[in-house]
Design an enzyme around this catalytic site. Structure first.
Site, PDB file in Angstrom:
ATOM      1  N   HIS A 172       0.840  -1.203   0.000  1.00 55.14           N
ATOM      2  CA  HIS A 172       0.000   0.000   0.000  1.00 55.14           C
ATOM      3  C   HIS A 172       0.874   1.251   0.000  1.00 55.14           C
ATOM      4  O   HIS A 172       1.899   1.312   0.670  1.00 55.14           O
ATOM      5  CB  HIS A 172      -0.938   0.013   1.207  1.00 55.14           C
ATOM      6  N   HIS A 173       0.423   2.253  -0.749  1.00 55.50           N
ATOM      7  CA  HIS A 173       1.205   3.480  -0.892  1.00 55.50           C
ATOM      8  C   HIS A 173       1.349   4.232   0.426  1.00 55.50           C
ATOM      9  O   HIS A 173       2.273   5.048   0.585  1.00 55.50           O
ATOM     10  CB  HIS A 173       0.545   4.391  -1.938  1.00 55.50           C
TER      11      HIS A 173
END
Length: 466
Positions: free
Chosen positions: A136-137
């Protein structure tokens, strides 16, 4: 307690604003030879993942966003929840691989568990297999993600192209913190105070101008284009590959930076795709979000997001490859000196100083608003300088996978790995069935510049790259 920064959390809030968006980033390592025994691979990766704190931590959020989310150890961590094994249908070439990548990346990560997955992909042609890491960013930006992936390799983190980027070379010696160094001469100390005060005032003014410029560009109304609009839940993926030596030769021939060449090639790709769609590329068609690393060399091991942004207009209306490169170089030079990078960083610094609930709700509101000013994403991730190995097998190439959101129907991530330079392209499934036209156009754009550079043609008025 290890809290998310405002920038880290903004990726969660942007994901919350659109149910069709998954803000995970990815990297695919294509590996030579038959895959290792799956149990052996899982055991090795489990041991290596234990050395990366984010791989065994979950997010703990607070009701009504009364506090920033924080990372806590997952008491029930089980790597089996994160490891997946699939095989490509015959013949296992790029078409099958890219379809598999798109299908994996379009699904959101489970926030009840550590926010990553590892997919072992078997059945590639030419006796190869692949490992796809999906993160996930909110955990990491491009450089931090690249460092995380390197830690999973046999040799760990080695030499990286990231040490040559502008942000890593900048010194903080001219900041107000520099005044803390001891000075025996009071006159010299007073001169330091005066210089630092003037520098700080100039920096604030520079950042303010850059922030105003970015705001004006984001709020402007862009031209009608098929490049932006609502997104579906499904994705497409493609890649363009070129030799790093060819990119370097073009840089030398035209006295520009590697990023200039990459952006000029991307401009050529978009121009080809738009023309094939029957659209006329205009001078304001390709306002592009270009993330810029603010990570210093001493912070390469820190897992978080340290990026700012610039919003240059790429000259998709220009047909001549050399003139196109010249314009890209000029506009990127202007953007670097305009204060956009400093302005975006200052905006997130200010956001981090207000109550988290206010910044979180504001970001969710802003990311729900339709925008048409920005039409593309182009992010450059410096990768490992040397070839990596995974359980004794050589990693042949690395493909980066960017997310798309905020009405951007395509996104391009670039990575330099060993002797290759790869463009990974993510696109909305419904609105970009012609994604291959974009990847072909990028490869053609580099080839055209290489051919012209061989004749030692330089764009007139080119300046020293910064």
């Amino acid at each position: 307690m290890d809290h998310l920064t405002t920038l880290d959390a903004s990726f969660l809030q942007a994901e919350d604003s659109d149910p069709h968006v998954s803000l995970a980033v990815g990297g695919v390592s294509i590996v030579a030879g038959p895959p290792p025994d799956y149990a052996e691979l899982v055991s090795a990766l489990a041991q290596r993942a234990q050395g990366i704190p984010r791989c065994t931590q979950v997010l703990r959020t607070h009701p009504w966003d009364l506090g920033a989310p924080e990372w806590v150890q997952d008491p029930h961590f089980d790597i089996a929840h994160h490891m997946h094994r699939v095989a490509l249908p015959h013949p296992g070439d790029d078409a099958e691989l890219f379809a598999m990548i798109a299908g994996i990346m379009e699904r959101r990560l489970d926030r009840e568990r550590p926010l990553w997955e590892c997919w072992i992909i078997e059945g590639l042609s030419d006796d190869r297999w692949a490992m796809l890491m999906k993160i996930h960013h909110c955990i990491a930006d491009g450089i931090a993600t690249s460092q995380m992936l390197a830690r999973l390799s046999d040799d760990g983190v080695g030499a990286t192209f990231a040490t040559s980027i502008r942000g890593s070379r900048q010194s903080t010696g001219g900041s107000l913190l520099g005044l803390l160094r001891p000075r025996l001469n009071p006159v010299a100390w007073a001169a330091d105070v005066l210089r630092a005060t003037i520098a700080a005032t100039s920096a604030v003014e520079h950042a303010a101008v850059g922030a105003a410029e970015l705001t004006a560009r984001v709020l402007s109304q862009g031209p009608e284009s098929s490049l932006n609009g609502s997104l579906s839940k499904m994705r497409r993926f493609s890649a363009a590959r070129v030799e790093l030596a060819v990119m370097t030769d073009v840089c030398r021939a035209f006295d520009v930076t590697m990023n200039d060449v990459a952006l000029a090639a991307i401009t050529a790709g978009y121009r080809s795709m738009l023309l094939e769609r029957g659209e006329t590329p205009g001078p304001h068609t390709l306002r592009t979000l270009v993330p810029v690393s603010t990570r210093s060399a001493r912070d390469f091991e820190v897992t978080d997001n340290r990026v700012s942004a610039m919003l240059p207009l790429l000259p998709v209306d220009e047909s001549d490859p050399v003139t196109r490169l010249q314009i890209v170089h000029q506009r990127m030079t202007e953007a670097k000196s305009s204060g956009q990078r400093e302005g975006a960083s200052a905006a997130f610094t200010v956001a981090g100083s207000v109550p988290f609930a206010l910044s979180a709700w504001t970001i969710r509101l802003l990311t729900r608003l339709p925008q048409s000013a920005v039409t593309a994403l182009a992010t450059n991730v410096p990768g490992p300088r040397g070839r990596q190995r995974l359980l004794g097998r050589e990693v042949l190439e690395v493909l980066p996978i960017p997310p798309i959101a905020l009405h951007l129907r395509t996104g391009i991530a670039m990575i330099s790995y060993a002797d290759r330079f790869c463009f990974g392209i993510t696109a909305d499934y419904d609105s970009a069935p012609d994604i291959e036209a974009l990847s072909r156009g990028i490869e053609c754009g580099v080839a055209q510049l290489a051919a012209l550079g061989g004749r030692d043609q330089k764009p007139s008025g080119a300046t020293t790259p910064s």
